[in-house]
Design a protein around this motif. Structure first.
Motif, PDB file in Angstrom:
ATOM      1  N   MET A 173      51.532   2.418 -27.209  1.00 24.60           N
ATOM      2  CA  MET A 173      50.193   2.518 -27.786  1.00 24.60           C
ATOM      3  C   MET A 173      50.300   3.066 -29.202  1.00 24.60           C
ATOM      4  SD  MET A 173      48.194   1.383 -25.408  1.00 24.60           S
ATOM      5  CE  MET A 173      46.542   1.911 -25.742  1.00 24.60           C
ATOM      6  N   THR A 189      39.605   2.538 -24.393  1.00 16.61           N
ATOM      7  CA  THR A 189      38.362   2.932 -25.046  1.00 16.61           C
ATOM      8  C   THR A 189      37.820   4.179 -24.366  1.00 16.61           C
ATOM      9  OG1 THR A 189      37.896   0.617 -25.501  1.00 16.61           O
ATOM     10  CG2 THR A 189      36.073   2.150 -25.738  1.00 16.61           C
ATOM     11  N   GLY A 199      47.662  -7.123 -26.234  1.00 20.33           N
ATOM     12  CA  GLY A 199      46.219  -6.984 -26.251  1.00 20.33           C
ATOM     13  C   GLY A 199      45.681  -5.795 -25.478  1.00 20.33           C
ATOM     14  N   CYS A 200      46.545  -4.950 -24.983  1.00 18.92           N
ATOM     15  CA  CYS A 200      46.116  -3.771 -24.218  1.00 18.92           C
ATOM     16  C   CYS A 200      45.258  -2.861 -25.101  1.00 18.92           C
ATOM     17  CB  CYS A 200      47.338  -3.013 -23.718  1.00 18.92           C
ATOM     18  SG  CYS A 200      46.950  -1.460 -22.902  1.00 18.92           S
ATOM     19  N   SER A 201      44.198  -2.319 -24.506  1.00 21.64           N
ATOM     20  CA  SER A 201      43.348  -1.400 -25.264  1.00 21.64           C
ATOM     21  C   SER A 201      42.832  -0.303 -24.351  1.00 21.64           C
ATOM     22  CB  SER A 201      42.175  -2.141 -25.897  1.00 21.64           C
ATOM     23  OG  SER A 201      41.316  -2.632 -24.896  1.00 21.64           O
ATOM     24  N   ASP A 254      38.929   4.177 -29.820  1.00 22.19           N
ATOM     25  CA  ASP A 254      39.642   2.987 -29.370  1.00 22.19           C
ATOM     26  C   ASP A 254      41.111   3.063 -29.761  1.00 22.19           C
ATOM     27  OD1 ASP A 254      37.340   1.824 -28.351  1.00 22.19           O
ATOM     28  OD2 ASP A 254      36.883   0.780 -30.221  1.00 22.19           O
ATOM     29  N   TYR A 255      41.975   2.730 -28.815  1.00 21.65           N
ATOM     30  CA  TYR A 255      43.414   2.673 -29.068  1.00 21.65           C
ATOM     31  C   TYR A 255      43.904   1.319 -28.577  1.00 21.65           C
ATOM     32  CZ  TYR A 255      43.249   7.706 -29.784  1.00 21.65           C
ATOM     33  OH  TYR A 255      42.952   8.959 -30.261  1.00 21.65           O
ATOM     34  N   THR A 256      44.845   0.741 -29.307  1.00 18.83           N
ATOM     35  CA  THR A 256      45.401  -0.551 -28.928  1.00 18.83           C
ATOM     36  C   THR A 256      46.920  -0.466 -28.916  1.00 18.83           C
ATOM     37  OG1 THR A 256      45.404  -1.303 -31.215  1.00 18.83           O
ATOM     38  CG2 THR A 256      43.463  -1.853 -29.896  1.00 18.83           C
ATOM     39  N   TRP A 257      47.543  -1.508 -28.414  1.00 23.74           N
ATOM     40  CA  TRP A 257      48.998  -1.569 -28.396  1.00 23.74           C
ATOM     41  C   TRP A 257      49.497  -1.679 -29.826  1.00 23.74           C
ATOM     42  CZ3 TRP A 257      52.047  -6.257 -29.072  1.00 23.74           C
ATOM     43  CH2 TRP A 257      51.292  -7.359 -29.478  1.00 23.74           C
ATOM     44  N   LYS A 310      51.294  -3.376 -32.265  1.00 21.95           N
ATOM     45  CA  LYS A 310      51.862  -4.693 -32.591  1.00 21.95           C
ATOM     46  C   LYS A 310      52.955  -4.585 -33.653  1.00 21.95           C
ATOM     47  CE  LYS A 310      50.461  -9.304 -34.041  1.00 21.95           C
ATOM     48  NZ  LYS A 310      49.322 -10.166 -34.415  1.00 21.95           N
TER      49      LYS A 310
END
Length: 158
Positions: A136, A82, A78-80, A12-15, A17
């Motif tokens: 990311m 998977t 909230g971009c992710s 999993d990778y997210t933006w 923040k």
């Protein structure tokens, strides 16, 4: 892939923040600094064009960069991404958009910086639109994992 590779890969990778918070704080502080320096020069009766012009240019540039970062933040909040065994799921909650992309549909993965923000482009086969992943977290690791997954699919289908 051996078991030690599976333990080292992230699914999993997210933006990022923290990146946005840090940059927006920096640009806010720069804006206040430019305004404070201009006010100080005017209070000291040194308000000459050649002294105030660089401060105005700096204020305009930092305001533009801050606005640019705010608009990107609003777009990708909230971009992710998977990983699944044969595909990736990219989710953009702010745009109400979720896309599943199989590894065999990805033609090329390319990264570049655009106004201090890392952008990862996923070029798709069959002339479909590219997918852009902006800011990311762990971008380099994400790129390596994508390239490895695409190479494995290419080897298995050949």
């Amino acid at each position: 892939m051996c078991s030690s590779d599976l333990e080292n890969t992230q699914s999993d990778y997210t933006w990022d923040k923290a990146f946005f918070e840090k940059k927006l704080t920096l640009f806010s502080n720069l804006q206040m600094g430019f305004i404070g320096a201009a006010l100080m020069l005017m209070m000291m009766d040194l308000s000459k064009v050649y002294l105030l012009a660089p401060l105005v240019v700096g204020l305009i540039l930092t305001s533009w960069y801050k606005h640019n970062l705010d608009s990107i933040k609003d777009e990708i909040k909230g971009c992710s991404l998977t990983f699944a065994p044969k595909s990736i799921l990219v989710s953009f909650p702010e745009l109400n958009k979720t896309t599943r992309i199989t590894f065999r549909d990805i033609d090329e993965v390319e990264a570049h910086n655009e106004n201090f923000v890392q952008v990862i482009n996923l070029y798709l086969k069959n002339g479909e639109e590219k997918v852009q992943l902006k800011a990311m977290a762990n971008g380099e690791q994400l790129i390596q994992q994508l390239k490895t997954a695409i190479a494995e699919v290419d080897v298995n289908t050949a």
